[in-house]
Scaffold this motif. Structure first.
Motif, PDB file in Angstrom:
ATOM      1  N   GLU A   1      -2.941  13.938 -25.435  1.00 48.84           N
ATOM      2  CA  GLU A   1      -3.620  14.291 -26.888  1.00 48.84           C
ATOM      3  C   GLU A   1      -2.298  14.488 -27.733  1.00 48.84           C
ATOM      4  O   GLU A   1      -2.880  13.622 -28.826  1.00 48.84           O
ATOM      5  N   GLU A   2      -1.406  15.119 -27.648  1.00 47.97           N
ATOM      6  CA  GLU A   2      -0.108  15.066 -28.267  1.00 47.97           C
ATOM      7  C   GLU A   2      -0.052  13.793 -28.459  1.00 47.97           C
ATOM      8  O   GLU A   2       0.440  13.638 -30.035  1.00 47.97           O
ATOM      9  N   THR A   3       0.011  12.867 -27.844  1.00 48.42           N
ATOM     10  CA  THR A   3       0.918  11.954 -27.993  1.00 48.42           C
ATOM     11  C   THR A   3      -0.197  10.963 -28.959  1.00 48.42           C
ATOM     12  O   THR A   3      -0.068  10.434 -29.568  1.00 48.42           O
ATOM     13  N   VAL A   4      -1.319  10.818 -28.774  1.00 51.52           N
ATOM     14  CA  VAL A   4      -2.656  10.639 -29.631  1.00 51.52           C
ATOM     15  C   VAL A   4      -2.740  11.136 -30.949  1.00 51.52           C
ATOM     16  O   VAL A   4      -2.736  10.025 -32.234  1.00 51.52           O
TER      17      VAL A   4
ATOM     18  N   SER B   1      -0.542   3.956 -35.692  1.00 52.76           N
ATOM     19  CA  SER B   1      -1.558   3.041 -35.922  1.00 52.76           C
ATOM     20  C   SER B   1      -2.729   3.397 -34.920  1.00 52.76           C
ATOM     21  O   SER B   1      -3.495   4.650 -34.460  1.00 52.76           O
ATOM     22  N   LYS B   2      -3.472   2.449 -36.148  1.00 52.30           N
ATOM     23  CA  LYS B   2      -5.252   2.659 -35.605  1.00 52.30           C
ATOM     24  C   LYS B   2      -5.503   2.345 -34.131  1.00 52.30           C
ATOM     25  O   LYS B   2      -5.936   0.823 -34.000  1.00 52.30           O
ATOM     26  N   ASN B   3      -6.348   3.955 -33.345  1.00 47.29           N
ATOM     27  CA  ASN B   3      -6.271   3.443 -31.832  1.00 47.29           C
ATOM     28  C   ASN B   3      -7.771   3.933 -31.180  1.00 47.29           C
ATOM     29  O   ASN B   3      -7.972   4.828 -31.996  1.00 47.29           O
ATOM     30  N   GLU B   4      -8.245   3.340 -30.189  1.00 48.34           N
ATOM     31  CA  GLU B   4      -9.460   3.483 -29.563  1.00 48.34           C
ATOM     32  C   GLU B   4      -8.709   4.681 -28.380  1.00 48.34           C
ATOM     33  O   GLU B   4      -8.823   3.166 -28.033  1.00 48.34           O
TER      34      GLU B   4
END
Length: 279
Positions: A49-52, A57-60
């Motif tokens: 979660e911290e990485t996200v 960039s916009k990622n799913e």
């Protein structure tokens, strides 16, 4: 990417319908290019979660958590192969394309397997401190056939009292991160694991030799290695084991043990962002 702090766009707990219990659960966050986040052994998907939250960039983001760990129901053996097969089915049934994968440890092994099985779908992957055949490092020359579920060591691990098992977990955790404040977290993840999944799942990992599928991988690959025990030894192991992986870059994290995202978070986020955004 501040999606986790602001709002969860999509939350999916996946049941793929293979019997009563799926081999994994998924939490999906954000919209954009699909990125599968595969954690290591005993580690929850929430570790990403911290990485996200630090992605530019916009990622799913698809955060995977495995059966038998973190309170998830266990599944029958073979554990690793079932997870791999269900992940392949998940990618296909979701019609995911241009997929990127970030995998730590065992998650890096799964990333390699998926990239070999779906070369037209998996376009990039980041492998975080994962070796294609850890048996070769731990037990040089021992063939896969010698690694069995029913063994004296596995029987001992299954029969181990909780206090003794915690001592083992503590020693392991201390060798996996330089951050003392994270050691208790790692111990907790090990202790809450289903014991049979822990013992037999690790047996599955010892049987793996993904060197034989590396020539099937076409995805551009970034390998992030820990510098433990030394940068020279660790990098040499990566170069030898990933010798037949064509499109790769190896970067070594300084002053880091197995959990690079704990020990060198800013360096880690910078590497991930640069790789995902540089087309």
């Amino acid at each position: 990417m501040k999606t986790l702090k602001i709002t969860i766009v999509l939350l999916a707990i996946v049941s793929l319908g293979f019997g009563q219990t799926s081999a994994f659960k998924v939490k999906v966050v954000g919209k954009g290019t699909p990125v599968l986040f595969l954690p290591g052994f005993t580690t929850p998907g929430s570790i990403w979660e911290e990485t996200v939250d630090h992605l530019t960039s916009k990622n799913e983001a698809h955060l995977i958590s495995y059966a038998g760990f973190n309170g998830n129901q266990p599944i029958p053996m073979p554990w690793y192969d079932t997870i791999k097969k269900e992940l392949i089915t998940y990618i296909k049934t979701k019609n995911l394309t241009n997929v990127k994968i970030i995998g730590h440890s065992m998650g890096g092994n799964l990333a390699t397997d998926l990239a070999a099985a779906l070369p037209d779908t998996i376009t990039r992957m980041i492998i975080v401190d994962a070796i294609p055949c850890m048996r070769e490092l731990m037990m040089p020359g021992v063939p896969e056939s010698n690694i069995q579920y029913e063994s004296p060591y596995n029987k001992q691990m299954l029969a181990m009292e909780e206090a003794q098992f915690k001592q083992t977990a503590t020693m392991m955790a201390q060798n996996m991160t330089n951050k003392k404040e994270k050691v208790d977290t790692l111990i907790h993840w090990i202790m809450e694991a289903d014991r049979k999944t822990y013992v037999y799942g690790y047996t599955d990992l010892l049987k793996l030799d993904l060197r034989k599928v590396l020539d099937k991988v076409t995805a551009k690959t970034l390998i992030l290695g820990a510098s433990f025990p030394t940068v020279e030894i660790a990098k040499s192991n990566y170069e030898k084991q990933y010798a037949t992986l064509a499109n790769k870059t190896i970067e070594m994290a300084s002053d880091s043990k197995h959990f690079i995202m704990f020990d060198q978070p800013e360096w880690f986020y910078a590497q991930v962002n640069a790789f995902l955004t540089n087309e």
